[in-house]
Design a protein around this motif. Structure first.
Motif, PDB file in Angstrom:
ATOM      1  N   HIS A   1       2.041   8.557   9.103  1.00 25.37           N
ATOM      2  CA  HIS A   1       1.558   7.364   8.261  1.00 25.37           C
ATOM      3  C   HIS A   1       1.030   7.813   6.757  1.00 25.37           C
ATOM      4  CE1 HIS A   1       0.699   3.164   8.371  1.00 25.37           C
ATOM      5  NE2 HIS A   1      -0.421   3.316   7.874  1.00 25.37           N
ATOM      6  N   VAL A   2       1.844   8.536   6.178  1.00 27.87           N
ATOM      7  CA  VAL A   2       1.726   8.845   4.822  1.00 27.87           C
ATOM      8  C   VAL A   2       2.127   7.822   3.679  1.00 27.87           C
ATOM      9  CG1 VAL A   2       2.412  10.693   3.257  1.00 27.87           C
ATOM     10  CG2 VAL A   2       1.892  11.276   5.714  1.00 27.87           C
ATOM     11  N   ALA A   3       1.420   7.414   2.831  1.00 24.92           N
ATOM     12  CA  ALA A   3       1.864   6.451   1.961  1.00 24.92           C
ATOM     13  C   ALA A   3       2.633   7.091   0.836  1.00 24.92           C
ATOM     14  CB  ALA A   3       0.542   5.946   1.125  1.00 24.92           C
ATOM     15  N   TYR A   4       3.552   6.421   0.259  1.00 21.24           N
ATOM     16  CA  TYR A   4       4.582   6.861  -0.733  1.00 21.24           C
ATOM     17  C   TYR A   4       3.733   6.519  -2.180  1.00 21.24           C
ATOM     18  CZ  TYR A   4       8.442   7.608   2.470  1.00 21.24           C
ATOM     19  OH  TYR A   4       9.283   8.091   3.409  1.00 21.24           O
ATOM     20  N   ASN A   5       3.956   7.028  -3.001  1.00 18.18           N
ATOM     21  CA  ASN A   5       3.646   6.750  -4.407  1.00 18.18           C
ATOM     22  C   ASN A   5       4.763   5.967  -4.912  1.00 18.18           C
ATOM     23  OD1 ASN A   5       3.843   6.886  -7.268  1.00 18.18           O
ATOM     24  ND2 ASN A   5       2.308   8.679  -7.113  1.00 18.18           N
ATOM     25  N   PRO A   6       4.452   4.990  -5.647  1.00 17.92           N
ATOM     26  CA  PRO A   6       5.687   3.871  -6.018  1.00 17.92           C
ATOM     27  C   PRO A   6       6.804   4.834  -7.016  1.00 17.92           C
ATOM     28  CG  PRO A   6       3.743   3.186  -6.588  1.00 17.92           C
ATOM     29  CD  PRO A   6       3.174   4.446  -5.878  1.00 17.92           C
TER      30      PRO A   6
ATOM     31  N   GLU B   1       0.807  -1.204   0.062  1.00 17.82           N
ATOM     32  CA  GLU B   1      -0.052  -0.228  -0.090  1.00 17.82           C
ATOM     33  C   GLU B   1       0.792   1.094   0.037  1.00 17.82           C
ATOM     34  OE1 GLU B   1      -0.434  -2.318   2.612  1.00 17.82           O
ATOM     35  OE2 GLU B   1      -1.999  -3.528   1.339  1.00 17.82           O
ATOM     36  N   GLY B   2       2.181   1.166  -0.013  1.00 17.86           N
ATOM     37  CA  GLY B   2       3.058   2.259   0.092  1.00 17.86           C
ATOM     38  C   GLY B   2       3.504   2.788   1.472  1.00 17.86           C
ATOM     39  N   PHE B   3       3.198   2.187   2.513  1.00 21.91           N
ATOM     40  CA  PHE B   3       3.625   2.517   3.867  1.00 21.91           C
ATOM     41  C   PHE B   3       4.869   1.937   4.318  1.00 21.91           C
ATOM     42  CE2 PHE B   3      -1.145   2.863   3.806  1.00 21.91           C
ATOM     43  CZ  PHE B   3      -1.376   4.283   3.920  1.00 21.91           C
TER      44      PHE B   3
END
Length: 135
Positions: free
Chosen positions: A97-102, A31-33
């Motif tokens: 807890h901010v997700a990363y974009n691939p 999920e990018g976390f």
């Protein structure tokens, strides 16, 4: 340089190494976390590093002759600030807890994007380079 000033330099390097060792444990979920790092531990280390940098800066002002005796100290102080900024940016992203974009974590420019583990490692490498010129 006095032993106290030299101690602060070495102590800050040890803290920076602890930070980068913790960042190296980062795993990115599907999920990018970021996983595998305790945000509280990273925030505590970055806080201790910031306090060390501040103490080093106060020492440099209080003892200008000692700071000027350390070759290329200003470059090291600048690199310390850049590393701190990168580490804090990554720590905030982890805490919030901010997700990363691939795309943030891949490619040749991942180490120039704020908040990425790659940028923390790159800034650490620059810090080590600057430290190696001190002595």
């Amino acid at each position: 340089p006095s032993r106290q000033f030299e101690y602060r330099l070495r102590s800050n390097q040890r803290l920076a190494r602890q930070i980068v060792n913790l960042v190296d444990k980062a795993q990115v979920s599907n999920e990018g976390f970021i996983e595998g790092i305790d945000p509280a531990a990273l925030l505590a280390l970055t806080g201790a590093y910031e306090a060390g940098i501040d103490a080093m800066a106060r020492d440099a002002v209080a003892r200008p002759s000692e700071a000027s005796a350390v070759r290329m100290y200003s470059s090291y102080a600048s690199a310390s600030g850049e590393f701190l900024t990168a580490a804090k940016s990554f720590a905030r992203r982890l805490r919030d807890h901010v997700a990363y974009n691939p795309r943030d974590l891949e490619g040749p420019f991942a180490d120039s994007r704020d908040g990425t583990p790659q940028k923390v490692v790159r800034e650490f490498n620059d810090l080590v380079r600057a430290y190696n010129f001190l002595f």
